[in-house]
Design a protein around this motif. Sequence first.
Motif, PDB file in Angstrom:
ATOM      1  N   ASP A  37      17.970   3.095 -27.288  1.00  0.00           N
ATOM      2  CA  ASP A  37      17.722   3.910 -26.099  1.00  0.00           C
ATOM      3  C   ASP A  37      18.726   5.054 -26.128  1.00  0.00           C
ATOM      4  O   ASP A  37      19.914   4.854 -25.885  1.00  0.00           O
ATOM      5  CB  ASP A  37      17.891   3.035 -24.852  1.00  0.00           C
ATOM      6  N   GLY A  38      18.258   6.262 -26.455  1.00  0.00           N
ATOM      7  CA  GLY A  38      19.147   7.400 -26.661  1.00  0.00           C
ATOM      8  C   GLY A  38      19.623   8.065 -25.388  1.00  0.00           C
ATOM      9  O   GLY A  38      19.027   7.923 -24.321  1.00  0.00           O
ATOM     10  N   MET A  39      20.730   8.823 -25.535  1.00  0.00           N
ATOM     11  CA  MET A  39      21.269   9.577 -24.408  1.00  0.00           C
ATOM     12  C   MET A  39      21.926  10.843 -24.941  1.00  0.00           C
ATOM     13  O   MET A  39      22.242  10.945 -26.119  1.00  0.00           O
ATOM     14  CB  MET A  39      22.314   8.738 -23.657  1.00  0.00           C
ATOM     15  N   GLY A  40      22.107  11.825 -24.056  1.00  0.00           N
ATOM     16  CA  GLY A  40      22.764  13.060 -24.461  1.00  0.00           C
ATOM     17  C   GLY A  40      21.856  14.267 -24.392  1.00  0.00           C
ATOM     18  O   GLY A  40      21.993  15.204 -25.172  1.00  0.00           O
ATOM     19  N   GLY A  41      20.903  14.258 -23.463  1.00  0.00           N
ATOM     20  CA  GLY A  41      19.949  15.362 -23.386  1.00  0.00           C
ATOM     21  C   GLY A  41      18.683  14.984 -24.139  1.00  0.00           C
ATOM     22  O   GLY A  41      18.719  14.190 -25.082  1.00  0.00           O
ATOM     23  N   LYS A  43      16.662  16.345 -26.369  1.00  0.00           N
ATOM     24  CA  LYS A  43      16.588  16.510 -27.820  1.00  0.00           C
ATOM     25  C   LYS A  43      17.608  15.635 -28.536  1.00  0.00           C
ATOM     26  O   LYS A  43      17.279  14.901 -29.468  1.00  0.00           O
ATOM     27  CB  LYS A  43      16.819  17.982 -28.190  1.00  0.00           C
ATOM     28  N   ALA A  44      18.857  15.678 -28.097  1.00  0.00           N
ATOM     29  CA  ALA A  44      19.920  14.936 -28.754  1.00  0.00           C
ATOM     30  C   ALA A  44      19.732  13.429 -28.609  1.00  0.00           C
ATOM     31  O   ALA A  44      19.968  12.675 -29.548  1.00  0.00           O
ATOM     32  CB  ALA A  44      21.280  15.348 -28.201  1.00  0.00           C
ATOM     33  N   GLY A  45      19.311  12.983 -27.428  1.00  0.00           N
ATOM     34  CA  GLY A  45      19.100  11.555 -27.216  1.00  0.00           C
ATOM     35  C   GLY A  45      18.019  10.998 -28.110  1.00  0.00           C
ATOM     36  O   GLY A  45      18.152   9.900 -28.664  1.00  0.00           O
ATOM     37  N   GLY A  46      16.935  11.753 -28.260  1.00  0.00           N
ATOM     38  CA  GLY A  46      15.851  11.318 -29.136  1.00  0.00           C
ATOM     39  C   GLY A  46      16.276  11.277 -30.596  1.00  0.00           C
ATOM     40  O   GLY A  46      15.904  10.366 -31.341  1.00  0.00           O
ATOM     41  N   ILE A  47      17.071  12.249 -31.002  1.00  0.00           N
ATOM     42  CA  ILE A  47      17.581  12.274 -32.376  1.00  0.00           C
ATOM     43  C   ILE A  47      18.514  11.086 -32.610  1.00  0.00           C
ATOM     44  O   ILE A  47      18.438  10.408 -33.634  1.00  0.00           O
ATOM     45  CB  ILE A  47      18.317  13.597 -32.655  1.00  0.00           C
ATOM     46  N   ALA A  48      19.384  10.804 -31.644  1.00  0.00           N
ATOM     47  CA  ALA A  48      20.338   9.710 -31.785  1.00  0.00           C
ATOM     48  C   ALA A  48      19.635   8.374 -31.940  1.00  0.00           C
ATOM     49  O   ALA A  48      19.982   7.569 -32.816  1.00  0.00           O
ATOM     50  CB  ALA A  48      21.271   9.669 -30.574  1.00  0.00           C
ATOM     51  N   SER A  49      18.628   8.105 -31.102  1.00  0.00           N
ATOM     52  CA  SER A  49      17.946   6.817 -31.167  1.00  0.00           C
ATOM     53  C   SER A  49      17.125   6.674 -32.441  1.00  0.00           C
ATOM     54  O   SER A  49      17.141   5.611 -33.084  1.00  0.00           O
ATOM     55  CB  SER A  49      17.055   6.620 -29.936  1.00  0.00           C
ATOM     56  N   THR A  50      16.432   7.735 -32.833  1.00  0.00           N
ATOM     57  CA  THR A  50      15.620   7.683 -34.051  1.00  0.00           C
ATOM     58  C   THR A  50      16.497   7.521 -35.286  1.00  0.00           C
ATOM     59  O   THR A  50      16.205   6.698 -36.173  1.00  0.00           O
ATOM     60  CB  THR A  50      14.773   8.963 -34.193  1.00  0.00           C
ATOM     61  N   LEU A  51      17.569   8.295 -35.356  1.00  0.00           N
ATOM     62  CA  LEU A  51      18.490   8.211 -36.486  1.00  0.00           C
ATOM     63  C   LEU A  51      19.136   6.828 -36.555  1.00  0.00           C
ATOM     64  O   LEU A  51      19.255   6.234 -37.641  1.00  0.00           O
ATOM     65  CB  LEU A  51      19.563   9.289 -36.345  1.00  0.00           C
ATOM     66  N   CYS A  52      19.516   6.301 -35.405  1.00  0.00           N
ATOM     67  CA  CYS A  52      20.185   5.007 -35.357  1.00  0.00           C
ATOM     68  C   CYS A  52      19.269   3.876 -35.784  1.00  0.00           C
ATOM     69  O   CYS A  52      19.640   3.042 -36.628  1.00  0.00           O
ATOM     70  CB  CYS A  52      20.704   4.746 -33.942  1.00  0.00           C
ATOM     71  N   GLY A 101      28.438  14.510 -28.169  1.00  0.00           N
ATOM     72  CA  GLY A 101      28.357  13.503 -27.123  1.00  0.00           C
ATOM     73  C   GLY A 101      27.075  12.696 -27.111  1.00  0.00           C
ATOM     74  O   GLY A 101      26.908  11.810 -26.269  1.00  0.00           O
ATOM     75  N   MET A 102      26.170  12.995 -28.051  1.00  0.00           N
ATOM     76  CA  MET A 102      24.930  12.214 -28.074  1.00  0.00           C
ATOM     77  C   MET A 102      25.242  10.789 -28.517  1.00  0.00           C
ATOM     78  O   MET A 102      26.213  10.521 -29.222  1.00  0.00           O
ATOM     79  CB  MET A 102      23.900  12.844 -29.011  1.00  0.00           C
ATOM     80  N   GLY A 103      24.428   9.863 -28.063  1.00  0.00           N
ATOM     81  CA  GLY A 103      24.640   8.465 -28.425  1.00  0.00           C
ATOM     82  C   GLY A 103      23.395   7.645 -28.141  1.00  0.00           C
ATOM     83  O   GLY A 103      22.371   8.167 -27.700  1.00  0.00           O
ATOM     84  N   THR A 104      23.499   6.354 -28.360  1.00  0.00           N
ATOM     85  CA  THR A 104      22.348   5.483 -28.157  1.00  0.00           C
ATOM     86  C   THR A 104      22.799   4.031 -28.054  1.00  0.00           C
ATOM     87  O   THR A 104      23.861   3.664 -28.553  1.00  0.00           O
ATOM     88  CB  THR A 104      21.339   5.632 -29.318  1.00  0.00           C
ATOM     89  N   THR A 105      22.007   3.244 -27.382  1.00  0.00           N
ATOM     90  CA  THR A 105      22.217   1.802 -27.413  1.00  0.00           C
ATOM     91  C   THR A 105      21.617   1.278 -28.717  1.00  0.00           C
ATOM     92  O   THR A 105      20.872   1.987 -29.408  1.00  0.00           O
ATOM     93  CB  THR A 105      21.513   1.097 -26.236  1.00  0.00           C
ATOM     94  N   LEU A 106      21.901   0.046 -29.031  1.00  0.00           N
ATOM     95  CA  LEU A 106      21.283  -0.616 -30.189  1.00  0.00           C
ATOM     96  C   LEU A 106      21.241  -2.112 -29.931  1.00  0.00           C
ATOM     97  O   LEU A 106      22.254  -2.717 -29.567  1.00  0.00           O
ATOM     98  CB  LEU A 106      22.084  -0.348 -31.470  1.00  0.00           C
ATOM     99  N   VAL A 107      20.077  -2.703 -30.091  1.00  0.00           N
ATOM    100  CA  VAL A 107      19.946  -4.157 -30.120  1.00  0.00           C
ATOM    101  C   VAL A 107      18.991  -4.482 -31.263  1.00  0.00           C
ATOM    102  O   VAL A 107      17.937  -3.861 -31.396  1.00  0.00           O
ATOM    103  CB  VAL A 107      19.440  -4.734 -28.774  1.00  0.00           C
ATOM    104  N   GLY A 108      19.392  -5.415 -32.116  1.00  0.00           N
ATOM    105  CA  GLY A 108      18.529  -5.731 -33.250  1.00  0.00           C
ATOM    106  C   GLY A 108      19.168  -6.711 -34.197  1.00  0.00           C
ATOM    107  O   GLY A 108      20.336  -7.075 -34.049  1.00  0.00           O
ATOM    108  N   GLY A 109      18.384  -7.135 -35.174  1.00  0.00           N
ATOM    109  CA  GLY A 109      18.904  -8.083 -36.143  1.00  0.00           C
ATOM    110  C   GLY A 109      17.835  -8.652 -37.030  1.00  0.00           C
ATOM    111  O   GLY A 109      16.824  -7.996 -37.313  1.00  0.00           O
TER     112      GLY A 109
END
Length: 248
Positions: A37-41, A43-52, A101-109
Amino acid sequence: MKSFGLSDKGKVRADNQDCFLLELCPERDCLIAALCDGMGGAKAGGIASTLCVKTFVAKVFEKLCASKSKVQNYRTLLKSACSETNGVVYAYSQFSEDYRGMGTTLVGGVIKPNGSGHIINVGDSRAYLLSPRKGQIRQISRDHSLVEELVRFGAITPEQARVHPQRNIITRAMGTESKAEPDYFEFRLGAGELLLLCSDGLSNMLTDEEILETAKEAREPESLCRRLMEQALERGARDNVTVVAVSR
């Protein structure tokens, strides 16, 4: 195993900053699942979550296949993949002022066909173990959020946390700093049980009890995801909503 996932921008947001990925690893006979779940605006939030999500799944896949041992140390493997993924997202955030400052949550395994499950999380996206036949739901992950800390210290109740004005403030994220510290959890997915991953767009709309009641009626991953998504959207879905389910 069966698995399915859905993501929707919801009824209020203009963009969807959530992202998920399900990837089979035939060499190790397992499923890799991740949700961000991305954050940081927008565009940036979407990039952060997709990249992550893409980097994390690729790193886990690579490490699983690189190991010559059949016995995996999943704690080390997942934490290492998380650390390397955080480095990638953080480095990308330094490329432009637009991404600072962009970032994202991550849950997975990783989930094995025998039901052995290994999960890491950073932020407040959640992992649940659902046992519809037993009438049980258990949150596997632990939220890294301001309200979770307030609940833990007894300052507010879980019920108050659901409507707290600062409930969206997280205390850990991927990519906002040069290092990220995930929590690691193990679980056993029994026959007829489901692993549910979700962003706070779902958990802020439905209570744990409502999620369980839905799982009693929709016990297949696809039907469960679709029903939960429908309920979140019917209630106004103020945020992006993403849900992933895995069953044996």
